[in-house]
Motif scaffolding. Structure first.
Motif, PDB file in Angstrom:
ATOM      1  N   SER A 125      -4.193  56.608  41.715  1.00 19.71           N
ATOM      2  CA  SER A 125      -4.611  55.821  40.556  1.00 19.71           C
ATOM      3  C   SER A 125      -4.787  56.714  39.330  1.00 19.71           C
ATOM      4  CB  SER A 125      -5.926  55.105  40.885  1.00 19.71           C
ATOM      5  OG  SER A 125      -6.419  54.444  39.748  1.00 19.71           O
ATOM      6  N   ASP A 126      -5.447  57.857  39.501  1.00 19.47           N
ATOM      7  CA  ASP A 126      -5.631  58.806  38.401  1.00 19.47           C
ATOM      8  C   ASP A 126      -4.285  59.301  37.889  1.00 19.47           C
ATOM      9  OD1 ASP A 126      -8.341  58.502  38.779  1.00 19.47           O
ATOM     10  OD2 ASP A 126      -8.651  60.479  39.688  1.00 19.47           O
ATOM     11  N   ASN A 127      -3.368  59.555  38.804  1.00 18.75           N
ATOM     12  CA  ASN A 127      -2.038  60.039  38.427  1.00 18.75           C
ATOM     13  C   ASN A 127      -1.327  59.004  37.552  1.00 18.75           C
ATOM     14  OD1 ASN A 127       0.100  61.968  38.527  1.00 18.75           O
ATOM     15  ND2 ASN A 127       1.155  60.627  39.978  1.00 18.75           N
ATOM     16  N   GLN A 128      -1.404  57.733  37.946  1.00 13.49           N
ATOM     17  CA  GLN A 128      -0.770  56.685  37.143  1.00 13.49           C
ATOM     18  C   GLN A 128      -1.385  56.634  35.744  1.00 13.49           C
ATOM     19  OE1 GLN A 128      -1.116  53.143  39.604  1.00 13.49           O
ATOM     20  NE2 GLN A 128       1.103  53.136  39.879  1.00 13.49           N
ATOM     21  N   ALA A 129      -2.710  56.751  35.652  1.00 13.97           N
ATOM     22  CA  ALA A 129      -3.378  56.721  34.347  1.00 13.97           C
ATOM     23  C   ALA A 129      -2.948  57.914  33.501  1.00 13.97           C
ATOM     24  CB  ALA A 129      -4.892  56.712  34.535  1.00 13.97           C
ATOM     25  N   LEU A 130      -2.841  59.074  34.111  1.00 14.35           N
ATOM     26  CA  LEU A 130      -2.418  60.270  33.371  1.00 14.35           C
ATOM     27  C   LEU A 130      -0.967  60.161  32.910  1.00 14.35           C
ATOM     28  CD1 LEU A 130      -4.170  63.024  35.511  1.00 14.35           C
ATOM     29  CD2 LEU A 130      -4.730  62.350  33.166  1.00 14.35           C
ATOM     30  N   VAL A 131      -0.103  59.625  33.739  1.00 11.55           N
ATOM     31  CA  VAL A 131       1.295  59.440  33.348  1.00 11.55           C
ATOM     32  C   VAL A 131       1.360  58.475  32.168  1.00 11.55           C
ATOM     33  CG1 VAL A 131       3.498  58.418  34.081  1.00 11.55           C
ATOM     34  CG2 VAL A 131       2.316  60.044  35.561  1.00 11.55           C
ATOM     35  N   GLY A 132       0.563  57.422  32.198  1.00 11.97           N
ATOM     36  CA  GLY A 132       0.519  56.465  31.091  1.00 11.97           C
ATOM     37  C   GLY A 132       0.034  57.121  29.806  1.00 11.97           C
ATOM     38  N   ALA A 133      -1.022  57.930  29.906  1.00 12.35           N
ATOM     39  CA  ALA A 133      -1.550  58.622  28.726  1.00 12.35           C
ATOM     40  C   ALA A 133      -0.527  59.615  28.186  1.00 12.35           C
ATOM     41  CB  ALA A 133      -2.855  59.338  29.081  1.00 12.35           C
ATOM     42  N   LEU A 134       0.149  60.315  29.059  1.00 15.83           N
ATOM     43  CA  LEU A 134       1.182  61.255  28.631  1.00 15.83           C
ATOM     44  C   LEU A 134       2.323  60.521  27.924  1.00 15.83           C
ATOM     45  CD1 LEU A 134       2.379  64.100  28.534  1.00 15.83           C
ATOM     46  CD2 LEU A 134       3.358  63.671  30.806  1.00 15.83           C
ATOM     47  N   HIS A 135       2.745  59.408  28.492  1.00 13.20           N
ATOM     48  CA  HIS A 135       3.817  58.623  27.878  1.00 13.20           C
ATOM     49  C   HIS A 135       3.413  58.159  26.478  1.00 13.20           C
ATOM     50  CE1 HIS A 135       7.251  55.964  27.556  1.00 13.20           C
ATOM     51  NE2 HIS A 135       6.443  54.956  27.276  1.00 13.20           N
ATOM     52  N   GLN A 136       2.186  57.674  26.360  1.00 12.08           N
ATOM     53  CA  GLN A 136       1.694  57.222  25.057  1.00 12.08           C
ATOM     54  C   GLN A 136       1.679  58.380  24.060  1.00 12.08           C
ATOM     55  OE1 GLN A 136      -2.075  55.233  25.176  1.00 12.08           O
ATOM     56  NE2 GLN A 136      -2.237  55.111  22.949  1.00 12.08           N
ATOM     57  N   SER A 137       1.224  59.558  24.499  1.00 14.76           N
ATOM     58  CA  SER A 137       1.199  60.731  23.614  1.00 14.76           C
ATOM     59  C   SER A 137       2.603  61.135  23.181  1.00 14.76           C
ATOM     60  CB  SER A 137       0.520  61.912  24.316  1.00 14.76           C
ATOM     61  OG  SER A 137      -0.817  61.624  24.580  1.00 14.76           O
ATOM     62  N   VAL A 138       3.538  61.101  24.102  1.00 17.31           N
ATOM     63  CA  VAL A 138       4.925  61.445  23.786  1.00 17.31           C
ATOM     64  C   VAL A 138       5.481  60.457  22.761  1.00 17.31           C
ATOM     65  CG1 VAL A 138       7.281  61.505  24.735  1.00 17.31           C
ATOM     66  CG2 VAL A 138       5.418  62.666  25.920  1.00 17.31           C
ATOM     67  N   MET A 139       5.204  59.174  22.951  1.00 15.01           N
ATOM     68  CA  MET A 139       5.702  58.160  22.015  1.00 15.01           C
ATOM     69  C   MET A 139       5.077  58.343  20.631  1.00 15.01           C
ATOM     70  SD  MET A 139       7.957  56.689  23.766  1.00 15.01           S
ATOM     71  CE  MET A 139       8.419  55.420  22.629  1.00 15.01           C
ATOM     72  N   GLU A 140       3.779  58.607  20.571  1.00 16.25           N
ATOM     73  CA  GLU A 140       3.119  58.828  19.284  1.00 16.25           C
ATOM     74  C   GLU A 140       3.674  60.080  18.606  1.00 16.25           C
ATOM     75  OE1 GLU A 140      -1.078  58.926  20.105  1.00 16.25           O
ATOM     76  OE2 GLU A 140      -1.175  56.761  20.465  1.00 16.25           O
ATOM     77  N   ASN A 141       3.893  61.123  19.368  1.00 17.63           N
ATOM     78  CA  ASN A 141       4.443  62.364  18.830  1.00 17.63           C
ATOM     79  C   ASN A 141       5.846  62.108  18.266  1.00 17.63           C
ATOM     80  OD1 ASN A 141       4.583  65.079  18.179  1.00 17.63           O
ATOM     81  ND2 ASN A 141       5.277  65.674  20.225  1.00 17.63           N
ATOM     82  N   ARG A 142       6.650  61.374  19.022  1.00 16.90           N
ATOM     83  CA  ARG A 142       8.010  61.047  18.581  1.00 16.90           C
ATOM     84  C   ARG A 142       7.965  60.242  17.271  1.00 16.90           C
ATOM     85  NH1 ARG A 142      11.146  58.702  23.351  1.00 16.90           N
ATOM     86  NH2 ARG A 142      11.075  60.856  24.031  1.00 16.90           N
ATOM     87  N   GLN A 143       7.033  59.277  17.205  1.00 14.08           N
ATOM     88  CA  GLN A 143       6.897  58.456  16.006  1.00 14.08           C
ATOM     89  C   GLN A 143       6.472  59.304  14.804  1.00 14.08           C
ATOM     90  OE1 GLN A 143       3.917  55.420  16.362  1.00 14.08           O
ATOM     91  NE2 GLN A 143       4.707  54.240  14.625  1.00 14.08           N
ATOM     92  N   LEU A 144       5.529  60.211  14.995  1.00 17.02           N
ATOM     93  CA  LEU A 144       5.077  61.083  13.912  1.00 17.02           C
ATOM     94  C   LEU A 144       6.197  62.015  13.439  1.00 17.02           C
ATOM     95  CD1 LEU A 144       1.466  61.935  15.152  1.00 17.02           C
ATOM     96  CD2 LEU A 144       2.090  60.496  13.179  1.00 17.02           C
ATOM     97  N   ARG A 145       6.957  62.538  14.374  1.00 25.72           N
ATOM     98  CA  ARG A 145       8.082  63.406  14.001  1.00 25.72           C
ATOM     99  C   ARG A 145       9.136  62.618  13.202  1.00 25.72           C
ATOM    100  NH1 ARG A 145       8.524  68.469  16.579  1.00 25.72           N
ATOM    101  NH2 ARG A 145       6.928  68.769  18.166  1.00 25.72           N
ATOM    102  N   GLN A 146       9.361  61.401  13.631  1.00 24.02           N
ATOM    103  CA  GLN A 146      10.329  60.569  12.922  1.00 24.02           C
ATOM    104  C   GLN A 146       9.835  60.283  11.504  1.00 24.02           C
ATOM    105  OE1 GLN A 146      11.250  56.927  14.923  1.00 24.02           O
ATOM    106  NE2 GLN A 146      12.880  56.371  13.501  1.00 24.02           N
ATOM    107  N   GLN A 147       8.556  59.952  11.376  1.00 27.32           N
ATOM    108  CA  GLN A 147       7.997  59.714  10.045  1.00 27.32           C
ATOM    109  C   GLN A 147       8.107  60.968   9.182  1.00 27.32           C
ATOM    110  OE1 GLN A 147       3.990  58.360  10.602  1.00 27.32           O
ATOM    111  NE2 GLN A 147       4.609  56.318  11.308  1.00 27.32           N
TER     112      GLN A 147
END
Length: 143
Positions: A97-119
């Motif tokens: 369960s913790d692993n799934q939550a961490l993977v989700g948080a990592l995915h969200q961080s990657v998406m936010e980082n990608r969005q900021l780089r694009q901006q």
């Protein structure tokens, strides 16, 4: 080494004393080790030369509604192992369960980082590089 001629008789007498609760040479436990000590014979006399007497002893113990000490220890060990297995299964469930939550948080961080780089790439005019200014001597450096 050949067994003593009276070995079977000594084992049967020891069996009787242990089951009667009057051991003379052992602690009276319902085990083959105690039976061998009580009969004053090596343990392998019961396990190799006279397994029928070993089985007879355990049968008599069970017939009295008692459980041999070795079986009690094994049952206790099985119970403890089952508890440990259940605890491990719960820990594994929590880790998954913790692993799934961490993977989700990592995915969200990657998406936010990608969005900021694009901006950043799309709007470079909002940023201005300041010219480097020489530092006054003695500030911020160690000599």
């Amino acid at each position: 080494m050949s067994p003593a001629p009276d070995e079977r008789d000594r084992i049967r007498a020891a069996m009787h004393r242990i089951l009667a609760g009057t051991p003379e040479h052992s602690n009276g436990a319902l085990t083959i080790v105690a039976l061998a000590a009580e009969a004053q014979v090596p343990r392998n006399a019961l396990t190799q030369r006279h397994p029928d007497l070993k089985n007879e002893f355990y049968d008599k113990v069970r017939a009295r509604g008692q459980t041999p000490d070795s079986e009690k220890r094994l049952r206790q060990q099985v119970r403890k192992l089952k508890e440990l297995r259940a605890a491990d299964a719960e820990e594994l469930r929590q880790l998954r369960s913790d692993n799934q939550a961490l993977v989700g948080a990592l995915h969200q961080s990657v998406m936010e980082n990608r969005q900021l780089r694009q901006q950043l790439a799309e709007q470079p005019r909002n940023l201005r590089v300041l010219p480097n200014q020489p530092r006054p001597s003695g500030h911020g450096t160690r000599e």
